[in-house]
Design an enzyme around this catalytic site. Structure first.
Site, PDB file in Angstrom:
ATOM      1  N   SER A 186      76.400  80.606  30.062  1.00  0.00           N
ATOM      2  CA  SER A 186      76.489  80.596  31.275  1.00  0.00           C
ATOM      3  C   SER A 186      76.542  79.756  32.218  1.00  0.00           C
ATOM      4  O   SER A 186      77.394  79.200  33.409  1.00  0.00           O
ATOM      5  CB  SER A 186      75.115  81.357  32.125  1.00  0.00           C
ATOM      6  OG  SER A 186      74.005  81.263  31.611  1.00  0.00           O
ATOM      7  N   HIS A 238      70.505  76.423  36.665  1.00  0.00           N
ATOM      8  CA  HIS A 238      72.152  76.269  36.668  1.00  0.00           C
ATOM      9  C   HIS A 238      72.013  75.707  37.620  1.00  0.00           C
ATOM     10  O   HIS A 238      71.384  75.421  38.835  1.00  0.00           O
ATOM     11  CB  HIS A 238      73.160  77.492  36.760  1.00  0.00           C
ATOM     12  CG  HIS A 238      73.442  78.754  35.093  1.00  0.00           C
ATOM     13  ND1 HIS A 238      72.801  79.037  36.212  1.00  0.00           N
ATOM     14  CD2 HIS A 238      73.435  78.430  34.151  1.00  0.00           C
ATOM     15  CE1 HIS A 238      72.490  80.377  34.587  1.00  0.00           C
ATOM     16  NE2 HIS A 238      73.197  80.198  33.966  1.00  0.00           N
ATOM     17  N   ASP A 263      70.642  77.855  40.666  1.00  0.00           N
ATOM     18  CA  ASP A 263      69.561  78.797  40.634  1.00  0.00           C
ATOM     19  C   ASP A 263      68.170  78.342  39.780  1.00  0.00           C
ATOM     20  O   ASP A 263      68.009  77.087  39.280  1.00  0.00           O
ATOM     21  CB  ASP A 263      70.426  80.620  39.683  1.00  0.00           C
ATOM     22  CG  ASP A 263      70.780  80.521  38.957  1.00  0.00           C
ATOM     23  OD1 ASP A 263      70.834  78.916  37.869  1.00  0.00           O
ATOM     24  OD2 ASP A 263      71.736  80.673  38.510  1.00  0.00           O
TER      25      ASP A 263
END
Length: 381
Positions: free
Chosen positions: A56, A344, A341
C-alpha cells in the site's frame, strides 16, 4: 468472426505500439518518444520504463476492483492529487510517483487499469495488504501477493517479447528500473496479528530468515525474466507509525516492533550484496528507509514538519486506532505532518524520501543512488 478479427487487430496494434516504445526508449537524456505525454516533443527520459512491485505504500489503484477491505479510492485520499482519489494511500504522490517524475517518466499506471499506450513507460503491480508470503494480508481478503505480482509482470513481458523477440526485449528490460518495496505487511498483517500462528512458530530472526529466503527466490525470478536494475526499499521504523503508537497509552514508539524488523533489514542488505556478486549484470541498490525516517524525525523542523506522532486523517489515539474513513475531514496543514493516516506517510514525506533515494549519498541509498543506477549501461547476458 468479425469480432474476433477486430480483437486480433487491436491486440496486434497494442503489441506494435509497445514494441515501438521500447525501441525508442534509449535510456539517454533527450530521447524522443512520439507516444510520450508531450505529444512527441523531446523529453528527458533517463530510462525507458519503471516496473513497480510492492504494497500500500506504493499501490496506485490495483486494489480498487478487488473484493478487499484494503482500499483508498475514496475522499479524502487523493485530496492533494490532481486526479483525486485513485487508490493511492496518501493525500497525494507516493514515493514511486516522485521517482518516476525525477526519471523523466510520466506517472506509472496501475496494472489493473493499464491498456494501450498507458503501459509504454512501465506498470505498477503493487497491492495494498500484499506481502512476500502469500498468506500475508488475508484479513483484508483480496490482495495481490508478490508472487502474483511477478506473474502479472510476466503477462506484460509476454506481450513485449511476442512483438520484439527475446533478444530485443532483453535489451530493453536491461535499461529499465525495477522498484520493489515488500515486507511491511508480513509483519503488520501477519506476524503481529493475533489470528496468525506465525509468532508462535518463529522468533524474530527465524521469521526474517524465512522472509528473505522467499524474497531471494522472487528477485531471482525477476532477474531470470530480464530485470537488471533493481531498487529495493527496506522497512522503516514500524514501531513508530500511528497505528502502533495508538496501542501505547503514552503514545510512544514500540521498541519491541522496531527490534522485530531489524533482522529483516539486515538480511535484505546481505541478500543484495550476494545477488550483486552472483548475478551477472545485475545492479541491486538498497534504500535505507529506517535511516531516512530517523532523519525526518530528528530534523523534523528542518523539513518543515511539526507533527511526527499522529496521522493527519484518522480516529482515536494518535489518529491511528481507526484509519482514514470516507469523507472524513483531514488536517488542513498536511505538509506539516509526517503521517497521512495510521500507516502511511504524507505526500510531502514521500517526496522527500524519493528525492533522497534519487540523488542521496551512501548513508541513505547504496551502493549507489537511483540517478547513478539509471545512467549505468548494462548489457543483458
Amino acid at each position: 468472426m468479425a469480432n474476433m478479427s477486430m480483437f486480433c487487430f487491436w491486440q496486434l496494434l497494442l503489441l506494435l505500439v509497445i514494441g515501438m516504445a521500447f525501441n525508442i526508449g534509449s535510456g539517454q537524456e533527450g530521447g524522443e518518444n512520439p507516444f510520450g505525454p508531450d505529444g512527441g516533443r523531446r523529453v528527458r527520459e533517463m530510462v525507458p520504463a519503471m516496473f513497480v512491485f510492492g504494497d500500500s505504500l506504493i499501490d496506485n489503484g490495483n486494489n480498487n476492483d478487488l473484493p478487499s477491505f484494503a482500499k483508498a479510492n475514496y475522499f479524502p485520499y487523493g485530496i492533494d492529487f490532481n486526479g483525486g482519489p485513485t487508490g493511492r494511500f496518501s493525500n497525494g504522490y507516493t514515493m514511486v510517483d516522485e521517482i518516476a517524475s525525477l526519471l523523466g517518466l510520466p506517472l506509472i499506471p496501475a496494472y489493473s487499469e493499464a491498456s494501450g499506450d498507458d503501459v509504454l513507460h512501465g506498470v505498477n503491480y503493487a497491492s495494498a495488504a500484499a506481502g512476500i508470503l502469500d498468506i500475508t494480508g488475508r484479513n483484508f481478503v483480496g490482495r495481490i501477493p508478490f508472487d502474483q505480482q511477478i506473474r502479472n509482470f510476466q503477462s506484460t513481458l509476454d506481450q513485449i517479447t511476442d512483438n520484439l523477440g527475446a533478444i530485443d526485449a532483453a535489451q530493453a528490460l536491461a535499461k529499465c528500473i525495477f522498484f520493489v518495496g515488500m515486507g511491511s505487511n508480513d509483519y503488520l498483517n501477519n506476524y503481529l496479528m493475533p489470528n496468525y500462528q506465525t509468532k508462535n512458530q518463529y522468533n524474530a530472526q527465524q521469521y526474517a530468515d524465512l522472509l528473505v529466503q522467499q524474497y531471494t527466490r522472487q528477485l531471482r525470478t525477476l532477474y531470470n525474466l530480464g530485470a537488471r536494475k533493481f531498487v529495493i526499499a527496506g522497512l522503516g521504523r514500524m514501531g513508530c507509525i500511528p497505528s502502533i503508537l495508538a496501542q501505547s497509552t503514552q503514545g510512544i514508539c514500540s521498541e519491541e516492533v522496531n527490534q522485530l524488523v531489524l533482522p529483516f533489514n539486515t538480511n535484505v542488505k546481505a541478500m543484495l550484496n550476494s545477488l550483486n556478486s552472483n548475478l551477472p549484470g545485475a545492479r541491486f541498490i538498497y534504500i535505507d528507509i529506517a535511516h531516512l525516517f530517523e532523519d525526518l524525525i530528528t530534523n523534523s523542523r528542518t523539513y518543515g514538519l511539526s507533527v511526527v506522532n499522529r496521522g493527519c486523517c484518522g480516529i482515536g489515539r494518535n489518529r491511528g486506532q481507526i484509519t482514514c474513513l470516507p469523507f472524513q475531514t483531514p488536517c488542513p496543514n498536511r505538509d506539516q505532518y509526517v503521517f497521512w493516516d495510521a500507516f502511511h506517510p504524507t505526500e510531502k514525506v514521500n517526496i522527500i524520501m524519493a528525492r533522497k533515494a534519487f540523488n542521496g549519498d551512501t548513508s541513505v541509498v547504496y551502493p549507489m543512488n537511483i540517478q547513478q543506477l539509471a545512467t549505468i549501461d548494462i548489457e543483458p547476458n
